[in-house]
Design a protein around this motif. Sequence first.
Motif, PDB file in Angstrom:
ATOM      1  N   ALA A  66      55.886 -12.940 116.504  1.00 25.12           N
ATOM      2  CA  ALA A  66      55.969 -12.749 117.961  1.00 25.12           C
ATOM      3  C   ALA A  66      54.724 -13.255 118.675  1.00 25.12           C
ATOM      4  CB  ALA A  66      56.236 -11.282 118.317  1.00 25.12           C
ATOM      5  N   THR A  67      54.075 -14.275 118.103  1.00 25.31           N
ATOM      6  CA  THR A  67      52.918 -14.894 118.746  1.00 25.31           C
ATOM      7  C   THR A  67      53.104 -16.402 118.778  1.00 25.31           C
ATOM      8  OG1 THR A  67      51.677 -15.075 116.668  1.00 25.31           O
ATOM      9  CG2 THR A  67      51.335 -13.076 117.979  1.00 25.31           C
ATOM     10  N   ALA A  68      52.350 -17.054 119.648  1.00 26.62           N
ATOM     11  CA  ALA A  68      52.326 -18.516 119.723  1.00 26.62           C
ATOM     12  C   ALA A  68      51.015 -18.921 120.378  1.00 26.62           C
ATOM     13  CB  ALA A  68      53.513 -19.058 120.519  1.00 26.62           C
ATOM     14  N   VAL A  69      50.533 -20.126 120.059  1.00 24.32           N
ATOM     15  CA  VAL A  69      49.300 -20.634 120.652  1.00 24.32           C
ATOM     16  C   VAL A  69      49.470 -22.128 120.918  1.00 24.32           C
ATOM     17  CG1 VAL A  69      48.257 -21.025 118.375  1.00 24.32           C
ATOM     18  CG2 VAL A  69      46.789 -20.822 120.385  1.00 24.32           C
ATOM     19  N   ARG A  70      49.045 -22.576 122.092  1.00 28.07           N
ATOM     20  CA  ARG A  70      49.165 -23.985 122.460  1.00 28.07           C
ATOM     21  C   ARG A  70      48.158 -24.821 121.681  1.00 28.07           C
ATOM     22  NH1 ARG A  70      47.294 -27.373 126.609  1.00 28.07           N
ATOM     23  NH2 ARG A  70      46.083 -25.668 127.533  1.00 28.07           N
ATOM     24  N   LEU A  71      48.606 -26.009 121.246  1.00 31.05           N
ATOM     25  CA  LEU A  71      47.784 -26.912 120.453  1.00 31.05           C
ATOM     26  C   LEU A  71      47.701 -28.280 121.119  1.00 31.05           C
ATOM     27  CD1 LEU A  71      49.318 -26.198 116.911  1.00 31.05           C
ATOM     28  CD2 LEU A  71      47.321 -25.084 117.930  1.00 31.05           C
ATOM     29  N   GLU A  72      46.669 -29.012 120.803  1.00 26.97           N
ATOM     30  CA  GLU A  72      46.542 -30.405 121.189  1.00 26.97           C
ATOM     31  C   GLU A  72      46.206 -31.217 119.952  1.00 26.97           C
ATOM     32  OE1 GLU A  72      43.664 -30.815 124.281  1.00 26.97           O
ATOM     33  OE2 GLU A  72      45.023 -30.144 125.867  1.00 26.97           O
ATOM     34  N   GLY A  73      46.425 -32.537 120.056  1.00 22.72           N
ATOM     35  CA  GLY A  73      46.044 -33.427 118.977  1.00 22.72           C
ATOM     36  C   GLY A  73      47.178 -33.877 118.093  1.00 22.72           C
ATOM     37  N   LEU A  74      48.439 -33.516 118.427  1.00 21.08           N
ATOM     38  CA  LEU A  74      49.567 -33.941 117.610  1.00 21.08           C
ATOM     39  C   LEU A  74      49.907 -35.392 117.941  1.00 21.08           C
ATOM     40  CD1 LEU A  74      51.679 -32.903 115.524  1.00 21.08           C
ATOM     41  CD2 LEU A  74      53.220 -32.598 117.463  1.00 21.08           C
ATOM     42  N   ALA A  75      49.953 -36.243 116.926  1.00 23.83           N
ATOM     43  CA  ALA A  75      50.316 -37.644 117.136  1.00 23.83           C
ATOM     44  C   ALA A  75      51.735 -37.721 117.670  1.00 23.83           C
ATOM     45  CB  ALA A  75      50.191 -38.415 115.824  1.00 23.83           C
ATOM     46  N   ILE A 103      66.533 -22.125 118.795  1.00 24.80           N
ATOM     47  CA  ILE A 103      66.272 -21.235 119.925  1.00 24.80           C
ATOM     48  C   ILE A 103      64.777 -21.273 120.205  1.00 24.80           C
ATOM     49  CG2 ILE A 103      66.234 -18.828 120.707  1.00 24.80           C
ATOM     50  CD1 ILE A 103      68.736 -18.369 119.041  1.00 24.80           C
ATOM     51  N   ILE A 104      64.416 -21.438 121.467  1.00 23.70           N
ATOM     52  CA  ILE A 104      63.018 -21.398 121.888  1.00 23.70           C
ATOM     53  C   ILE A 104      62.754 -20.010 122.425  1.00 23.70           C
ATOM     54  CG2 ILE A 104      61.232 -22.464 123.306  1.00 23.70           C
ATOM     55  CD1 ILE A 104      63.103 -24.890 123.598  1.00 23.70           C
ATOM     56  N   GLY A 105      61.912 -19.240 121.726  1.00 22.98           N
ATOM     57  CA  GLY A 105      61.651 -17.864 122.102  1.00 22.98           C
ATOM     58  C   GLY A 105      60.556 -17.713 123.141  1.00 22.98           C
ATOM     59  N   PHE A 106      60.340 -16.471 123.542  1.00 24.02           N
ATOM     60  CA  PHE A 106      59.446 -16.195 124.675  1.00 24.02           C
ATOM     61  C   PHE A 106      57.997 -16.548 124.381  1.00 24.02           C
ATOM     62  CE2 PHE A 106      56.662 -13.625 127.274  1.00 24.02           C
ATOM     63  CZ  PHE A 106      57.190 -13.819 128.540  1.00 24.02           C
ATOM     64  N   ALA A 107      57.501 -16.210 123.187  1.00 25.19           N
ATOM     65  CA  ALA A 107      56.093 -16.485 122.884  1.00 25.19           C
ATOM     66  C   ALA A 107      55.793 -17.970 122.993  1.00 25.19           C
ATOM     67  CB  ALA A 107      55.748 -15.964 121.488  1.00 25.19           C
ATOM     68  N   ALA A 108      56.692 -18.814 122.493  1.00 29.59           N
ATOM     69  CA  ALA A 108      56.491 -20.260 122.585  1.00 29.59           C
ATOM     70  C   ALA A 108      56.515 -20.733 124.033  1.00 29.59           C
ATOM     71  CB  ALA A 108      57.555 -20.983 121.767  1.00 29.59           C
ATOM     72  N   LEU A 109      57.441 -20.214 124.830  1.00 33.99           N
ATOM     73  CA  LEU A 109      57.517 -20.604 126.239  1.00 33.99           C
ATOM     74  C   LEU A 109      56.244 -20.229 126.982  1.00 33.99           C
ATOM     75  CD1 LEU A 109      61.186 -19.430 126.895  1.00 33.99           C
ATOM     76  CD2 LEU A 109      60.415 -21.811 126.842  1.00 33.99           C
ATOM     77  N   ALA A 110      55.704 -19.057 126.672  1.00 27.28           N
ATOM     78  CA  ALA A 110      54.472 -18.628 127.324  1.00 27.28           C
ATOM     79  C   ALA A 110      53.296 -19.493 126.889  1.00 27.28           C
ATOM     80  CB  ALA A 110      54.207 -17.156 127.022  1.00 27.28           C
TER      81      ALA A 110
END
Length: 477
Positions: free
Chosen positions: A323-332, A452-459
């Motif tokens: 139930a967690t997600a974190v935004r990332l950068e650097g993906l080709a 399905i795209i869940g809430f943590a990812a959307l946030a």
Amino acid sequence: SSPRAACPGPAPPRPSRRPGGPAAGTAGGRGTLGAAGTAGGDRDDITGAAASGSAGGAAAPAEAPPAPRWCRQIRCAVPVDTPVGAAAAEGAASKGNGFAALGLQEGDSPGDGGCGSIGGGGASSGSWAPLAGPTFVRCIFSSPWAPEGPHIVVERALVDTGSSDLELHPRLLRRLPKLPIVASGAMYETSMGGEAYDAFEVLLTINGRTCAAVVTCTDEGSSDDALVGHMALGALRLAVDCPSRRLVPILAQPPAAAALATAAPSNAGSRSVLRAVGPVELASLAPRYEATALADEEEASADGDGGGSGGGSAAPLWLPRNATAVRLEGLAPECAQLVHGAAIPQAVPVTYARVVLASPLAPDGPRVVVEQALVDTGSADCELREGLFRRLWPLPLVARGLVYETVAGRVEHDSYEVLLMVEGRCCAAAVTLAPEERFDESSDDPCTDEAIIGFAALAALRLAVDCSARVLRPLPL
């Protein structure tokens, strides 16, 4: 079944519900399976009508329930200007009586719902600290034939874009005046199969806006008193600002959603170098459940094909728990190994989005592409079809045997860490798998949601869900 807020130990979970099946997306994650039949049995406590199948042979005389005023079918909502009563409207406009659930900051004006707007001047200004849990809202339920009351006020109704209709706990639904029947004995598809429900017309008021919508009962054991579905949010022109856990009014002619990032930058062909750039978003109010990896390497090796409930031995790279997600950068942006889903046609007009998924252990490929992933603010985590899940294997194990609450009860799922890309943005999120047999066309309950795209990812991705236009709208980073 779909990913939901986990329930570690005896603590009650925060449920989320999602549709599945050929006509998915109604009433707490139940998709319509077929046309409604007539309900028999005991007296209906909601409409006051007696059933036709009474014991002793002779049918008891029945008082006809009132006819719907606006909704002629399920998966329907219509904005109306019917007042809902002075007392209820006064309570809805009170900043100190429910607006905290919408994420109000000190100094916000309740005149616009305390939320800024989508489609006019962009997102509201100000810095928003990460919040915990999904989005809840204060709402008022009324009978279309008694708009002045009595009313049912729910302080914390779950906002669920993956469900098309509303849901209200039976103990609350029975306290409303007689409700018009939209469909009697309608079959809804759930995560565990088809079930029959009566669907009623009700007035729903949020932030001073009212619509007529379709409502069914929750299960008696539901941990939510009410659920606000996609159709009502669209009719009320309220978008879900996932990072801020609030509803925001949509102004006329909102701008088009940003195009997916398809052009390769100057460093095309380079390998991914991932880094976390945002806070860890938490989509569950349940007590903390630490991430776990398999300690037994032999078991991990035996389950290493990614089938069934098998897990990998790798620990999560980014996530502290489910139930967690974190935004990332650097993906080709480019990948030579793209695996596309089956593009199953979707029958219900809720919000879908194109999603690309990859393993954190192999971010440069292979990658899975699902053109129409269900956008579900009622699901804490993401979900992926088992056949596509296998193509990404191995994946880091977040936790094994977590208990999730579904519309049909509590079930156990293993959750894994995955990279998820939507609207040109990337995050690490938790994902569970949907068994492949659920997608068999010959089954009684075929699933149509390959992802399905869940809430943590959307946030974490800083996306708002515009149910009126059925699109995702990127918020400023």
